[in-house]
Design an enzyme around this catalytic site. Structure first.
Site, PDB file in Angstrom:
ATOM      1  N   ARG A  64       0.833  -1.205   0.000  1.00 38.42           N
ATOM      2  CA  ARG A  64       0.000   0.000   0.000  1.00 38.42           C
ATOM      3  C   ARG A  64       0.870   1.260   0.000  1.00 38.42           C
ATOM      4  NH1 ARG A  64      -3.599   2.682   4.177  1.00 38.42           N
ATOM      5  NH2 ARG A  64      -5.261   3.647   2.950  1.00 38.42           N
ATOM      6  N   HIS A  68       0.526   4.288  -2.628  1.00 34.33           N
ATOM      7  CA  HIS A  68       0.309   5.673  -2.199  1.00 34.33           C
ATOM      8  C   HIS A  68       1.482   6.576  -2.573  1.00 34.33           C
ATOM      9  CE1 HIS A  68      -3.243   5.200   0.810  1.00 34.33           C
ATOM     10  NE2 HIS A  68      -3.399   4.449  -0.256  1.00 34.33           N
ATOM     11  N   ASN A  96      -3.729   8.763   4.253  1.00 28.36           N
ATOM     12  CA  ASN A  96      -2.544   8.183   4.903  1.00 28.36           C
ATOM     13  C   ASN A  96      -2.554   8.285   6.418  1.00 28.36           C
ATOM     14  OD1 ASN A  96      -1.398   7.503   2.431  1.00 28.36           O
ATOM     15  ND2 ASN A  96      -0.349   9.483   2.232  1.00 28.36           N
ATOM     16  N   HIS A 195      -6.150  -5.992  -2.488  1.00 26.70           N
ATOM     17  CA  HIS A 195      -7.015  -6.153  -1.317  1.00 26.70           C
ATOM     18  C   HIS A 195      -7.285  -7.623  -1.034  1.00 26.70           C
ATOM     19  CE1 HIS A 195      -8.686  -1.733  -1.531  1.00 26.70           C
ATOM     20  NE2 HIS A 195      -7.405  -1.796  -1.226  1.00 26.70           N
TER      21      HIS A 195
HETATM   22  C1  HEM Z   1      -9.039   1.201  -6.209  1.00 21.85           C
HETATM   23  C2  HEM Z   1      -8.963   2.157  -5.317  1.00 21.85           C
HETATM   24  C3  HEM Z   1      -8.557   1.889  -3.901  1.00 21.85           C
HETATM   25  C4  HEM Z   1      -9.197   2.330  -2.803  1.00 21.85           C
HETATM   26  C5  HEM Z   1     -10.438   3.186  -2.780  1.00 21.85           C
HETATM   27  C6  HEM Z   1      -8.490   1.807  -1.669  1.00 21.85           C
HETATM   28  C7  HEM Z   1      -8.828   2.062  -0.355  1.00 21.85           C
HETATM   29  C8  HEM Z   1      -8.280   1.422   0.739  1.00 21.85           C
HETATM   30  C9  HEM Z   1      -8.707   1.613   2.086  1.00 21.85           C
HETATM   31  C10 HEM Z   1      -9.780   2.571   2.547  1.00 21.85           C
HETATM   32  C11 HEM Z   1      -7.962   0.787   2.860  1.00 21.85           C
HETATM   33  C12 HEM Z   1      -8.062   0.623   4.377  1.00 21.85           C
HETATM   34  C13 HEM Z   1      -7.114   1.615   5.049  1.00 21.85           C
HETATM   35  C14 HEM Z   1      -7.283   1.659   6.546  1.00 21.85           C
HETATM   36  O1  HEM Z   1      -8.368   1.407   7.055  1.00 21.85           O
HETATM   37  O2  HEM Z   1      -6.291   1.978   7.235  1.00 21.85           O
HETATM   38  C15 HEM Z   1      -7.058   0.082   2.005  1.00 21.85           C
HETATM   39  C16 HEM Z   1      -6.145  -0.850   2.421  1.00 21.85           C
HETATM   40  C17 HEM Z   1      -5.246  -1.466   1.587  1.00 21.85           C
HETATM   41  N1  HEM Z   1      -5.039  -1.171   0.261  1.00 21.85           N
HETATM   42 FE1  HEM Z   1      -6.253  -0.103  -0.916  1.00 21.85          FE
HETATM   43  N2  HEM Z   1      -7.440   1.063  -2.081  1.00 21.85           N
HETATM   44  C18 HEM Z   1      -7.426   1.082  -3.447  1.00 21.85           C
HETATM   45  C19 HEM Z   1      -6.484   0.508  -4.277  1.00 21.85           C
HETATM   46  C20 HEM Z   1      -5.381  -0.171  -3.823  1.00 21.85           C
HETATM   47  C21 HEM Z   1      -4.248  -0.517  -4.632  1.00 21.85           C
HETATM   48  C22 HEM Z   1      -4.072  -0.145  -6.090  1.00 21.85           C
HETATM   49  C23 HEM Z   1      -3.392  -1.196  -3.824  1.00 21.85           C
HETATM   50  C24 HEM Z   1      -2.056  -1.777  -4.150  1.00 21.85           C
HETATM   51  C25 HEM Z   1      -1.701  -2.155  -5.353  1.00 21.85           C
HETATM   52  C26 HEM Z   1      -3.998  -1.279  -2.517  1.00 21.85           C
HETATM   53  C27 HEM Z   1      -3.482  -1.957  -1.460  1.00 21.85           C
HETATM   54  C28 HEM Z   1      -4.042  -1.973  -0.196  1.00 21.85           C
HETATM   55  C29 HEM Z   1      -3.605  -2.862   0.863  1.00 21.85           C
HETATM   56  C30 HEM Z   1      -2.577  -3.971   0.726  1.00 21.85           C
HETATM   57  C31 HEM Z   1      -4.340  -2.531   1.990  1.00 21.85           C
HETATM   58  C32 HEM Z   1      -4.188  -3.113   3.399  1.00 21.85           C
HETATM   59  C33 HEM Z   1      -3.078  -2.350   4.101  1.00 21.85           C
HETATM   60  C34 HEM Z   1      -2.777  -2.809   5.518  1.00 21.85           C
HETATM   61  O3  HEM Z   1      -3.319  -3.789   6.003  1.00 21.85           O
HETATM   62  O4  HEM Z   1      -1.960  -2.109   6.153  1.00 21.85           O
HETATM   63  N3  HEM Z   1      -5.184  -0.614  -2.544  1.00 21.85           N
HETATM   64  N4  HEM Z   1      -7.265   0.494   0.715  1.00 21.85           N
END
Ligand code: HEM
Ligand code: NAG
Ligand code: NAG
Ligand code: NAG
Ligand code: NAG
Length: 297
Positions: A64, A68, A96, A195
């Site tokens: 992530r 970002h 973030n 995800h």
């Molecule tokens: C398509 C649009 C996307 C949206 C709207 C989105 C939104 C989010 C949100 C809201 C979270 C939870 C954050 C939290 O509660 O702290 C999250 C977690 C995460 N996102 Fe996305 N995301 C998107 C695309 C991506 C992309 C492109 C990647 C990587 C290639 C990604 C990888 C991750 C990962 C691995 C997590 C978990 C992180 C953790 O457990 O620390 N996301 N995302």
């Protein structure tokens, strides 16, 4: 494959000059550090592997960070720059703050890399490699990471707020947000597949449980069984800070269950489920092909 494009597409306008070798405009190469830091990938792998022992989630957090970073002025490690008198840190941007993790692990990787190959490897390349080894360590397929990015000396909190899509975006807005980075609809579906691991705070999807779009009803595209389960973890009067798995079935594995979950209306975020549940959308056949583990036609 699309991770490669994410990295490449987002890095333009960079002239890579290292150790007297001048590589032309925007060219990255997996063998960039072959002579100057041959053990680079092994070092990154070892540090992330060790970090995973005490934190099963860290690989997800590292990917992530790369995402970002890349969506804000390219994959240039700008996300790593702390707040100073002159730097408005991206770490303080809405997507973030209280959410990104793994900066300490990135520091550990950088220290280990510096010990082996001083003043050679960019932090932007370290973020890209950390993302790749995290996929491999979670059971996914690796890729040859194009390398040779240069680090930024500036950050942009405003652009982080503007460019990083929020979870309530509909499909058209998600597409537009990716298109702004040179990424198409296949890339959107492929990259959302990250995800398949990691966690989300309740605040990012709690509106889907009780009062979706102000209707006073839950999101109709949310599986009723999953809805009940999520309501226990994220009560309406809660503070939104509880965490739950993004992938209901295999929470720490990098596999295709993210896509099969969407078939069962068990995508956690609105931005996940819209890829499959938006009526007539061109993302549906793409989700289906990734769920079968075949390339989209
Ligand atoms: C398509 C649009 C996307 C949206 C709207 C989105 C939104 C989010 C949100 C809201 C979270 C939870 C954050 C939290 O509660 O702290 C999250 C977690 C995460 N996102 Fe996305 N995301 C998107 C695309 C991506 C992309 C492109 C990647 C990587 C290639 C990604 C990888 C991750 C990962 C691995 C997590 C978990 C992180 C953790 O457990 O620390 N996301 N995302
Ligand atoms: C940024 O801040 C963190 C936490 O305070 C610190 O550990 C890190 O060393 C700082 N990084 C730089 C480059 O100053
Ligand atoms: C997106 O780009 C990739 C690589 O250039 C291509 O294979 C794919 O068909 C494109 N997808 C769409 C929906 O245009
Ligand atoms: C649902 O949201 C709407 C619009 O935000 C609000 O007016 C309404 O009071 C909310 N209903 C409940 C039951 O919370
Ligand atoms: C956190 O989740 C637990 C169930 O796992 C629940 O009992 C508790 O009320 C939740 N707390 C908040 C603040 O949402």
């Amino acid at each position: 494959m699309s991770f490669v494009r994410l990295s490449v597409a987002a890095l333009c306008c960079t002239i890579v000059v290292l150790a007297g070798i001048s590589v032309s405009y925007g060219q990255l190469d997996p063998s960039f550090y072959e002579d100057t830091c041959p053990k680079l990938q092994a070092i990154v792998l070892e540090v992330v592997h060790n970090a995973l022992r005490s934190d099963r989630r860290i690989g997800a957090s590292l990917i992530r960070l790369h995402f970002h970073d890349c969506f804000v002025q390219g994959c240039d490690a700008s996300i790593l720059l702390n707040k100073t008198d002159t730097i408005d840190s991206e770490q303080d941007a809405f997507p973030n703050v209280n959410s990104i993790r793994g900066l300490d692990v990135v520091n550990n990787i950088k220290s280990a890399v510096e010990a082996a190959c001083p003043a050679t490897v960019s932090c932007a390349d370290i973020l890209a490699l950390a993302a790749e080894v995290s996929v491999v360590l979670a059971g996914g397929r690796g890729w040859r990471v194009p390398l040779g990015r240069r680090d930024s000396t500036t950050a942009n909190r405003g652009l982080a707020n503007a460019n990083l899509p929020p979870p309530f975006f509909n499909l058209d807005k998600l597409k537009a947000s990716f298109a702004a980075q040179g990424l198409n609809t296949t890339d959107l579906v492929a990259l959302s597949g990250a995800h398949t691991f990691g966690r989300s705070h309740c605040r990012n999807f709690v509106d889907r449980l009780c009062n979706f779009s102000g209707t006073g009803q839950p999101d109709p595209t949310l599986n009723p069984w999953y809805l009940q389960k999520l309501r226990v973890i994220c009560p309406q009067d809660g503070d939104g800070n509880n965490l739950t798995n993004l992938d209901l079935t295999t929470p720490d594995k990098f596999d295709k269950n993210y896509y099969t979950n969407l078939h069962f209306h068990a995508g956690l975020l609105n931005s996940d489920q819209v890829l499959f549940s938006t009526f007539g959308a061109d993302t549906i056949p793409i989700v289906n092909s990734f769920a079968r583990d075949t390339a989209p036609s």
